[in-house]
Design an enzyme around this catalytic site. Structure first.
Site: not given
Ligand code: GLN
Length: 511
Positions: A78, A177, A153
């Site tokens: 990532k 994420s 994400s």
């Molecule tokens: N979807 C969640 C957010 O938008 C989690 C994102 C993540 O785990 N980085 O914050």
């Protein structure tokens, strides 16, 4: 089975037996990227020197001598994980040209284990989002249905593994994420216990919640990777200096990964979780609040059918109530945004990253330093990141701190307590990862609140700092994968892997 379809564990064995070379393997992945990534869009950058590195490992293998456990295996990361000399953008304009002068701890570990970096993967900007549509650069498509989002994400990480464009990938999980994209793309993802994997070199979103973890084709693969990247690191003050669990016990009979018990470990070998299927007599907790808000019948049915399989294997089902689970979501968005507003203050255009051009202003100069910051940050950050920074700044401001930030921290403590209580009655909780299967690209991007609601079952785990494994458990609407989540007390990763592997054995897994 094509080379690129094989699980990581088999690839390690195959390389060891010289059935194929690292060059052939790496080339096969580069070919898959060339053939498919135009459509999928998992990669932001492909490393040009991957083949050269592969040849080096082949030469070392030919020379005899001991090799590290994953010698010659490609990996993709990532793009919020720092890689020395290789751009790390967080899918943001503000870091578009940022080249870190150092490797993240996990990258050091993977390199030491012999991995070859294939490339960097798309994500929601600064990991804020659930669909990878918030990337400043491009969208990523779900390889299981290309009109759908891959989740986020870490959408690029899940899509790369599902599309066979990488044998495994690392992602980060602040509120789901790793787990949610794994669920949407039908792969396996682990969010380890907070403090289990060093965050050194992970660009911070919300430091009290962020964890790095693996996305893989199988549970065994996942255990193998976590074994390599977990462990204490003094450069992360929240890294836990504790006995190292031997996650790879599951795969030890197949490949010589060596023991990961570090020097000075306080864990006597005998006290490790025994290998076995681990299911008989296990108490599986089902909290009704994890099957409530927004859940679609296909997801509920698939997860409950998986639970039935565990019951058949000898597990005991315990029904529970955790009344505050739904409150984790608002608490998460307050806490994570507050931390983000503070963490992202460093992107000011002064030391590194994007800097606004003064052209067009009075004599080509900025009016003052405020003007400089304002233009740089307005141009450098995308709309979702700005929304979080504003929300976070608001909840931390004098006059609102007690009403929002402090309240959210109190809710956090209550939720932790509810998990502690639940784990007195059961060994592992099972829940859906997300309330729905992967949705259509564009379906939720206009409505941030609706997007946030999709995190309702994943954020409680981060709020409480617990480990959770996301694994495919069946098919839902339109034949799309459904992910189930196995949640355990801190440092119960080995048990989660055992349970996950038992389910894979029973069902054939996602391959
Ligand atoms: N979807 C969640 C957010 O938008 C989690 C994102 C993540 O785990 N980085 O914050």
């Amino acid at each position: 089975m094509d080379l690129i379809d094989k699980p990581l564990v088999e690839l390690v064995q195959g390389l060891g037996r010289k059935e194929y070379s690292s060059e052939e393997l790496t080339q096969a992945y580069l070919d898959a990227i060339a053939a498919r990534d135009g459509e999928i869009g998992a990669y932001l950058l492909v490393c040009q020197d991957a083949l050269e590195a592969a040849r080096d490992w082949d030469a070392k293998r030919a020379g005899g001598g001991p090799l590290p456990p994953l010698a010659g295996i490609p990996v993709a990361l990532k793009d919020n994980i720092c890689t020395k000399g290789i751009t790390t953008t967080c899918a943001s304009r503000i870091l578009e040209n940022f080249t870190p002068p150092y490797d993240a701890h996990v990258v050091e570990k993977l390199r030491a284990a012999g991995c070859i970096l294939l490339g960097k993967l798309n994500m929601d900007e600064f990991a804020m989002g659930s669909s990878t549509e918030n990337s400043a650069f491009k969208i990523t498509r779900n390889p299981r249905a290309t009109d759908r989002v891959p989740g986020g994400s870490s959408g690029g990480s899940a899509a790369a593994v599902a599309a066979r464009e990488a044998p495994f990938a690392l992602g980060s999980d602040t509120g789901g994420s790793i787990r949610q994209p794994a669920a949407f793309c039908g792969v396996v993802g682990m969010k380890p216990t907070y403090g289990c994997v060093s965050r050194y070199g992970l660009v911070a979103f919300a430091s009290s919640l962020d964890q790095i973890g693996p996305l893989t084709k199988t549970v065994e693969d996942n255990a193998l990777v976590l074994n390599l990247i977990a462990g204490h690191d003094s450069r992360d003050a929240t890294s836990i200096d504790s006995p190292a669990e031997d996650y790879a016990a599951l795969v030890r009979e197949k490949i010589p990964v060596g023991s990961r018990t570090p020097v000075g470990s306080r864990t006597p070998a005998g006290s490790r979780t025994p290998v076995g299927d681990g299911v008989k007599g296990l108490r599986i907790g089902l909290a009704r609040e994890f099957f409530a808000q927004g859940i679609t019948p296909d997801v509920r049915d698939a997860v409950l059918a998986a639970v039935k399989k565990y019951e058949k294997l000898g597990a005991k089902i315990v029904e529970l109530s955790m009344p505050n689970i739904a409150n984790a979501l608002p608490a998460y968005y307050v806490i994570s945004s507050a931390e983000a507003s503070s963490n992202l203050a460093r992107f000011d255009g002064v030391r590194y990253g994007y800097r606004a051009k003064a052209a067009g202003l009075t004599q080509g100069r900025f009016d003052d330093i405020e003007d400089f910051y304002k233009k740089t940050r307005s141009e450098g950050f995308g709309p979702e990141v700005k929304r979080r920074i504003m929300l976070g700044t608001f909840v931390l401001s004098a006059g609102y701190y007690d009403a929002y930030y402090k309240k959210a921290q109190q809710v956090r403590a209550i939720i932790r307590g509810e998990f502690d209580k639940a784990f007195e009655e059961c060994d592992t909780l099972v829940s859906p990862v997300a309330p729905t299967v992967a949705y259509k690209i564009g379906e939720k991007s206009a409505n941030p609140l609706e997007m946030y609601m999709g995190d309702v079952y994943s954020v409680p785990v981060n709020i409480a700092g617990l480990p959770a494994l996301s694994l495919p458990c069946g098919k839902g609407a339109d034949g799309l994968p459904v992910g189930m989540q196995l949640i355990g007390p801190p440092f119960s990763e080995t048990r989660l892997y055992q349970l996950g592997a038992a389910f894979e054995r029973e069902t054939g897994g996602c391959l």
